[in-house]
Design an enzyme around this catalytic site. Structure first.
Site: not given
Ligand code: GUN
Length: 293
Positions: A52, A96, A119
């Site tokens: 990211k 996350q 998100d």
């Molecule tokens: N864990 C797995 N996929 C995601 C996501 O798209 N966003 C976040 N914050 N955590 C995750």
């Protein structure tokens, strides 16, 4: 059979975002800023967050990574969330997941200002999405919708089967596929661990989205000739031939299923790169205050 190249589409979308960011900066506007909170050292989360941050660079965003050890208290994490909510320089941020067991994920998600929730996990965004209002849409299902759009895959009136009912993928995917839009207008069935007749449901599907987290679950005898197969699975399975010691395995038995399909996403290189790309899209929208003022 046509392979859906998520990696190539994601690169293209990131270039489109980068061009928009360059134009914003040219006009003297602020560079969009994404912050990410990473708690602990889960291997998958480390990989995703690093990807990211790298994608932010490609798009021309500012990014900030905030790390905590896994013994952080929920209160300390919530205080950081409040700080980011109030920081005018941060356009959007993510925490996350998964979080350590002693932290209530739902408390954290609901503490995030929905206007910065890139998100799309906050109940306000989830609710707005389900009734078709402008909002931040969860990255994985949004990335899949983008792939369906860019490959001109007909969805109107089709029968879609979503395997899995997670809040992050299964539920929002079903919601988007049934929405009055293009892509959309599907008749959707959601299958899960208690569904009695998964094979029969799948055999009727024009589109299958597999998001169960069970490697190789979808086999050739479950797939109708000409179906569209979207594989969301990314389970790490041990593989001694890899330097990392593992490989990513999808929820679809690719070798036997692919010859029956009209379109199929590979793992890796299908849905995964699009997920990050959707987060970038949401960050751009947050920076532009395009959804919420
Ligand atoms: N864990 C797995 N996929 C995601 C996501 O798209 N966003 C976040 N914050 N955590 C995750």
């Amino acid at each position: 059979m046509q392979l859906i190249d998520g990696k190539a589409v994601a690169e293209q979308v990131k270039q489109e975002i980068a061009a928009q960011v360059a134009a914003m900066v040219e006009r003297g506007e602020k560079r969009p800023h994404l912050a990410a909170i990473l708690v602990g050292h889960d291997g998958g989360s480390e990989t995703y967050v690093a990807a990211k941050v790298k994608a932010c660079e490609v798009c021309g965003f500012k990014s900030t990574l905030i790390r905590y050890e896994s013994d952080i208290t929920e209160d300390t994490l919530l205080a950081k969330v409040a700080e980011l909510n109030n920081d005018p320089d941060v356009d959007g941020f993510i925490v996350q997941l998964p979080l350590p067991k002693h932290i209530n994920e739902q408390h954290v998600i609901e503490a995030i200002d929905y206007r910065k929730d890139v998100d799309g996990f906050h109940p306000i965004n989830v609710g707005r999405m389900s009734i078709g209002l402008p909002c931040f849409i969860s990255a994985t299902p949004n990335g899949i919708m983008e792939l369906l759009k860019r490959y001109n895959i007909e969805t109107r009136g089709k029968k879609a089967v979503v395997l899995g009912r997670s809040n992050i993928v299964g539920k929002p995917m079903a919601s988007l596929l049934m929405q009055k839009s293009n892509p959309g207008d599907c008749t959707v069935t959601v299958c899960h661990s208690h569904t009695a007749n998964i094979k029969e449901e799948c055999l009727q599907a024009d589109i299958i989205v597999a998001a169960l987290g069970q490697p190789g679950f979808v086999k050739a005898d479950m797939v109708k000739e000409g179906a569209v197969i979207i594989d969301v699975g990314t389970t790490r399975v041990p593989d001694a031939t890899k330097k990392s010691g593992f490989r990513l395995s999808g929820d679809v038995q690719f070798d036997e299923v692919a010859p029956k399909c009209s379109f199929i996403t590979p793992v890796p290189g299908g849905v995964g790169p699009m997920t990050i790309c959707s987060l970038m899209k949401n960050t751009l929208l947050a920076g532009q205050k395009a959804i919420y003022k």
